[in-house]
Design a protein around this motif. Structure first.
Motif, PDB file in Angstrom:
ATOM      1  N   ILE A 159       0.819  -0.814   0.088  1.00 40.47           N
ATOM      2  CA  ILE A 159       0.689  -0.363   0.381  1.00 40.47           C
ATOM      3  C   ILE A 159       0.858   1.181   0.176  1.00 40.47           C
ATOM      4  CG2 ILE A 159      -1.743   1.809   1.167  1.00 40.47           C
ATOM      5  CD1 ILE A 159      -2.792  -1.357   2.667  1.00 40.47           C
ATOM      6  N   GLY A 160       0.616   1.803  -1.052  1.00 35.63           N
ATOM      7  CA  GLY A 160       1.503   3.538  -1.054  1.00 35.63           C
ATOM      8  C   GLY A 160       2.868   2.819  -1.915  1.00 35.63           C
ATOM      9  N   LEU A 161       2.622   3.337  -3.859  1.00 35.29           N
ATOM     10  CA  LEU A 161       3.564   3.379  -4.210  1.00 35.29           C
ATOM     11  C   LEU A 161       4.110   4.216  -4.808  1.00 35.29           C
ATOM     12  CD1 LEU A 161       1.330   1.659  -5.675  1.00 35.29           C
ATOM     13  CD2 LEU A 161       2.420   0.622  -4.964  1.00 35.29           C
ATOM     14  N   GLY A 162       4.970   4.866  -3.965  1.00 29.89           N
ATOM     15  CA  GLY A 162       5.901   6.492  -3.624  1.00 29.89           C
ATOM     16  C   GLY A 162       7.372   5.863  -4.441  1.00 29.89           C
ATOM     17  N   ALA A 194      -1.396  -1.376  -3.776  1.00 27.54           N
ATOM     18  CA  ALA A 194      -2.862  -0.130  -3.940  1.00 27.54           C
ATOM     19  C   ALA A 194      -2.363   0.921  -3.672  1.00 27.54           C
ATOM     20  CB  ALA A 194      -3.772  -0.601  -2.457  1.00 27.54           C
ATOM     21  N   ASP A 195      -2.945   2.492  -4.136  1.00 31.33           N
ATOM     22  CA  ASP A 195      -2.590   3.267  -4.201  1.00 31.33           C
ATOM     23  C   ASP A 195      -3.552   4.750  -4.419  1.00 31.33           C
ATOM     24  OD1 ASP A 195       0.318   4.939  -4.097  1.00 31.33           O
ATOM     25  OD2 ASP A 195      -0.821   6.198  -5.907  1.00 31.33           O
ATOM     26  N   LEU A 196      -3.391   5.285  -3.505  1.00 30.21           N
ATOM     27  CA  LEU A 196      -4.888   6.159  -4.099  1.00 30.21           C
ATOM     28  C   LEU A 196      -4.610   6.862  -5.864  1.00 30.21           C
ATOM     29  CD1 LEU A 196      -4.103   9.295  -0.779  1.00 30.21           C
ATOM     30  CD2 LEU A 196      -5.369   7.319  -1.064  1.00 30.21           C
ATOM     31  N   ASN A 197      -3.583   7.118  -6.017  1.00 32.42           N
ATOM     32  CA  ASN A 197      -3.737   7.182  -7.082  1.00 32.42           C
ATOM     33  C   ASN A 197      -3.823   5.878  -8.606  1.00 32.42           C
ATOM     34  OD1 ASN A 197      -2.677   7.344 -10.467  1.00 32.42           O
ATOM     35  ND2 ASN A 197      -1.025   8.907  -9.324  1.00 32.42           N
ATOM     36  N   ALA A 198      -4.773   5.570  -8.353  1.00 30.50           N
ATOM     37  CA  ALA A 198      -5.007   4.029  -9.273  1.00 30.50           C
ATOM     38  C   ALA A 198      -5.060   4.468 -10.647  1.00 30.50           C
ATOM     39  CB  ALA A 198      -6.787   4.131  -9.401  1.00 30.50           C
ATOM     40  N   ALA A 257      -3.715  -4.455  -9.235  1.00 26.90           N
ATOM     41  CA  ALA A 257      -4.594  -3.224  -8.443  1.00 26.90           C
ATOM     42  C   ALA A 257      -5.226  -3.578  -8.031  1.00 26.90           C
ATOM     43  CB  ALA A 257      -4.063  -2.767  -9.360  1.00 26.90           C
ATOM     44  N   LEU A 258      -5.779  -3.225  -6.944  1.00 24.30           N
ATOM     45  CA  LEU A 258      -7.144  -3.128  -5.498  1.00 24.30           C
ATOM     46  C   LEU A 258      -6.908  -1.919  -4.451  1.00 24.30           C
ATOM     47  CD1 LEU A 258      -6.369  -6.702  -3.973  1.00 24.30           C
ATOM     48  CD2 LEU A 258      -7.613  -5.842  -5.766  1.00 24.30           C
ATOM     49  N   THR A 259      -8.172  -1.652  -4.607  1.00 25.22           N
ATOM     50  CA  THR A 259      -8.342  -0.645  -2.976  1.00 25.22           C
ATOM     51  C   THR A 259      -7.628  -1.469  -1.907  1.00 25.22           C
ATOM     52  OG1 THR A 259     -10.287  -1.444  -1.923  1.00 25.22           O
ATOM     53  CG2 THR A 259     -10.603  -0.173  -4.661  1.00 25.22           C
ATOM     54  N   VAL A 260      -7.328   0.550  -1.193  1.00 25.04           N
ATOM     55  CA  VAL A 260      -7.066  -0.369   0.324  1.00 25.04           C
ATOM     56  C   VAL A 260      -7.285  -1.627   0.726  1.00 25.04           C
ATOM     57  CG1 VAL A 260      -6.181   0.904   2.784  1.00 25.04           C
ATOM     58  CG2 VAL A 260      -5.713   1.546   0.789  1.00 25.04           C
ATOM     59  N   ALA A 261      -9.049  -1.245   1.104  1.00 24.05           N
ATOM     60  CA  ALA A 261      -9.960  -1.916   1.612  1.00 24.05           C
ATOM     61  C   ALA A 261      -9.793  -3.715   0.702  1.00 24.05           C
ATOM     62  CB  ALA A 261     -11.402  -1.512   1.741  1.00 24.05           C
ATOM     63  N   GLU A 262      -9.942  -3.881  -0.551  1.00 26.84           N
ATOM     64  CA  GLU A 262      -9.730  -4.782  -0.791  1.00 26.84           C
ATOM     65  C   GLU A 262      -8.588  -5.307  -0.481  1.00 26.84           C
ATOM     66  OE1 GLU A 262     -12.268  -3.291  -4.584  1.00 26.84           O
ATOM     67  OE2 GLU A 262     -10.363  -3.409  -4.415  1.00 26.84           O
ATOM     68  N   LEU A 263      -7.543  -4.855  -1.008  1.00 22.86           N
ATOM     69  CA  LEU A 263      -6.144  -5.590  -0.099  1.00 22.86           C
ATOM     70  C   LEU A 263      -6.187  -6.281   1.504  1.00 22.86           C
ATOM     71  CD1 LEU A 263      -2.417  -4.245  -1.600  1.00 22.86           C
ATOM     72  CD2 LEU A 263      -2.740  -4.391   1.171  1.00 22.86           C
ATOM     73  N   VAL A 264      -6.343  -5.526   1.964  1.00 22.21           N
ATOM     74  CA  VAL A 264      -6.450  -5.874   3.287  1.00 22.21           C
ATOM     75  C   VAL A 264      -7.226  -6.991   3.854  1.00 22.21           C
ATOM     76  CG1 VAL A 264      -5.016  -3.606   4.413  1.00 22.21           C
ATOM     77  CG2 VAL A 264      -7.659  -4.205   4.966  1.00 22.21           C
ATOM     78  N   ASP A 314      -5.164 -13.892  -0.162  1.00 23.60           N
ATOM     79  CA  ASP A 314      -3.673 -14.120  -0.717  1.00 23.60           C
ATOM     80  C   ASP A 314      -2.738 -13.032  -0.402  1.00 23.60           C
ATOM     81  OD1 ASP A 314      -4.928 -15.787  -2.709  1.00 23.60           O
ATOM     82  OD2 ASP A 314      -5.626 -14.975  -4.423  1.00 23.60           O
ATOM     83  N   VAL A 315      -3.171 -12.331   0.109  1.00 27.48           N
ATOM     84  CA  VAL A 315      -2.213 -11.044   1.119  1.00 27.48           C
ATOM     85  C   VAL A 315      -1.642 -12.003   2.933  1.00 27.48           C
ATOM     86  CG1 VAL A 315      -1.557  -9.554   1.655  1.00 27.48           C
ATOM     87  CG2 VAL A 315      -2.495  -9.082   0.119  1.00 27.48           C
ATOM     88  N   ASP A 316      -0.795 -12.220   2.395  1.00 25.90           N
ATOM     89  CA  ASP A 316      -0.154 -12.853   4.127  1.00 25.90           C
ATOM     90  C   ASP A 316       0.460 -11.988   4.454  1.00 25.90           C
ATOM     91  OD1 ASP A 316       0.101 -15.558   3.023  1.00 25.90           O
ATOM     92  OD2 ASP A 316       1.488 -15.120   1.672  1.00 25.90           O
ATOM     93  N   VAL A 317       1.401 -10.793   3.785  1.00 26.26           N
ATOM     94  CA  VAL A 317       1.678  -9.688   4.233  1.00 26.26           C
ATOM     95  C   VAL A 317       1.487  -7.752   3.719  1.00 26.26           C
ATOM     96  CG1 VAL A 317       3.626  -9.827   3.656  1.00 26.26           C
ATOM     97  CG2 VAL A 317       3.776  -8.262   6.406  1.00 26.26           C
ATOM     98  N   VAL A 318       1.442  -7.302   5.004  1.00 22.90           N
ATOM     99  CA  VAL A 318       1.072  -5.914   4.607  1.00 22.90           C
ATOM    100  C   VAL A 318       2.424  -5.118   4.499  1.00 22.90           C
ATOM    101  CG1 VAL A 318      -0.761  -3.606   4.385  1.00 22.90           C
ATOM    102  CG2 VAL A 318      -1.374  -5.967   5.194  1.00 22.90           C
ATOM    103  N   LEU A 319       3.058  -4.806   3.484  1.00 29.94           N
ATOM    104  CA  LEU A 319       3.737  -3.742   3.382  1.00 29.94           C
ATOM    105  C   LEU A 319       3.022  -2.310   3.228  1.00 29.94           C
ATOM    106  CD1 LEU A 319       6.596  -2.498   3.017  1.00 29.94           C
ATOM    107  CD2 LEU A 319       6.943  -3.300   0.873  1.00 29.94           C
ATOM    108  N   ASN A 320       2.912  -1.398   4.200  1.00 30.86           N
ATOM    109  CA  ASN A 320       2.555  -0.191   4.054  1.00 30.86           C
ATOM    110  C   ASN A 320       3.957   1.342   4.025  1.00 30.86           C
ATOM    111  OD1 ASN A 320       1.658   2.177   5.039  1.00 30.86           O
ATOM    112  ND2 ASN A 320       1.236   2.044   7.285  1.00 30.86           N
ATOM    113  N   LEU A 321       4.092   1.177   2.466  1.00 28.26           N
ATOM    114  CA  LEU A 321       4.792   2.815   2.236  1.00 28.26           C
ATOM    115  C   LEU A 321       3.918   3.941   1.580  1.00 28.26           C
ATOM    116  CD1 LEU A 321       6.612   0.560  -0.648  1.00 28.26           C
ATOM    117  CD2 LEU A 321       7.283   0.599   2.194  1.00 28.26           C
ATOM    118  N   THR A 322       3.038   4.226   2.441  1.00 28.99           N
ATOM    119  CA  THR A 322       1.513   5.093   2.484  1.00 28.99           C
ATOM    120  C   THR A 322       3.801   6.391   3.143  1.00 28.99           C
ATOM    121  OG1 THR A 322       0.753   4.936   3.944  1.00 28.99           O
ATOM    122  CG2 THR A 322      -0.065   4.455   2.821  1.00 28.99           C
ATOM    123  N   ILE A 323       1.886   7.674   3.299  1.00 35.17           N
ATOM    124  CA  ILE A 323       3.202   8.680   3.676  1.00 35.17           C
ATOM    125  C   ILE A 323       3.085   8.412   5.208  1.00 35.17           C
ATOM    126  CG2 ILE A 323       2.925  10.309   1.813  1.00 35.17           C
ATOM    127  CD1 ILE A 323       0.628  11.974   3.963  1.00 35.17           C
TER     128      ILE A 323
END
Length: 366
Positions: A16-19, A41-45, A59-66, A70-79
């Protein structure tokens, strides 16, 4: 927190967060056979769709991704301002979460994240994982082996003109939550805690060279950015061991020739490599010796790479064995807030959080 490692060999990662920092993580995951990015996932679709196509993910929304099974771990690269919100969402969905530094925008927010993780039985980790590389771990091995005797002091220096000369959108570096300490401090302070142990109190002083900065590149070149935070910060940290560390973090210099980190003891001194990297030369000068000795790598992950902390979070056999842990990230954040708070009040600040030194990393070729 007792989030167990997945039974499969492969760790499936949702980002989440693709900067700007994303490419470094992707480079690590692409070369490791046990890591695969399955969702982004990113605010910029449009950005999310582009990255998804690049790495073969969805490519998912944040809610869909968490919520995605199929997702074992969330990597949080947001601001940083969004770190706590995203971490809480992942925890609520039962997913381990690893956040870029700092763990949250404030110590209070970080505590709420860790409390939520403990309640849910979900692991929380945080950058930097550069301390797991051969550079810092070789230095730690030398300290642990008594090569410098009893550690007594350390210095840590980061100094540059600021990031506006090269970054096209440097605003956040100069807003609340930014500045040289919160931006670069996590690398240096995490290293100091790894080498010397937890911090019990701090004293700080801070200043600001100028009230505005001028953007030097990109489509906004020539625009000015208001500076709302200190841009030169100094601090003295007292470790529980009795060792004293002195830090200088600055966006107000043309540059520096000071060593990144030095650690001094009763029998010698260590020159420690850049804590923003995984490798680098470790040098030792024994008391009474006229020369510095270059130490061969004896510990740490080679070649390292941003993201190895994510795999450590998932793969550690027990919660206590997680090295880039949320507890460590919280402690470092509280130390940084303490230094800035002391600079405002002129008083020493006691650090309430406690953390054990992470387990050392054996010499590993990943």
């Amino acid at each position: 927190m007792s989030g167990a490692a997945p039974s499969r060999d492969e760790v499936r990662i949702g980002i989440i967060g693709l900067g700007k920092i994303l490419d470094q993580y992707l480079a690590t995951f692409e070369r490791l056979p046990n890591a695969r990015v399955v969702a982004v996932a990113d605010l910029n679709a449009d950005r999310a769709r582009d990255v998804a196509a690049q790495v073969g993910a969805r490519a998912l929304t944040v809610a869909e991704l968490v919520d995605d099974p199929d997702v074992d771990v969330v990597l949080n690269l947001t601001i940083p301002a969004a770190h706590a919100e995203v971490a809480h969402a992942a925890i609520a969905a039962g997913k381990p979460v690893y956040s870029e530094k700092p763990l949250a925008a404030s110590t209070a927010e970080a505590i709420s994240v860790l409390d939520a993780g403990r309640t849910a039985g979900v692991r929380v980790g945080g950058a930097p994982d550069t301390v797991l590389g051969a550079g810092i771990q070789t230095a730690r091995a030398a300290v642990d082996a008594g090569r410098i005797g009893t550690p007594t002091s350390a210095t840590a220096t980061f100094a540059c003109p600021g990031h506006e000369s090269w970054h096209p959108n440097p605003d956040f570096y100069y807003q609340v939550g930014g500045g040289p300490l919160l931006d670069m401090g996590p690398y240096y302070l995490t290293t100091l805690v790894t080498l010397l142990g937890e911090v019990t109190s701090v004293v700080g002083a801070a200043g600001r060279a100028r009230p505005v900065r001028t953007i030097g590149s990109g489509p906004r070149a020539g625009e000015t950015v208001e500076v709302a935070v200190p841009t030169h910060v100094t601090g003295v940290l007292t470790h529980a061991s009795g060792a004293l560390s002195t830090i200088v973090m600055s966006f107000d210099t043309a540059g520096t020739e000071s060593p990144k980190i030095e650690v001094h003891g009763t029998q010698g001194s260590l020159s420690v490599p850049d804590p923003n990297r995984f490798d680098g030369e470790v040098r030792l000068r024994a008391l009474g010796s006229p020369e510095w000795e270059v130490l061969e790598p004896t510990a740490g992950d080679i070649p390292g790479g941003r993201g190895i902390g994510v795999l450590d979070l998932i793969g550690a056999a027990t919660d206590a064995q997680v090295r880039a842990s949320g507890d460590l990230a919280l402690h470092v954040l509280e130390v940084m807030e303490g230094v800035l708070g002391s600079a405002e009040t002129g008083q020493a600040v006691t650090i309430a959080s406690r953390v054990d030194r992470p387990d050392p990393v054996p010499l590993t070729h990943s």
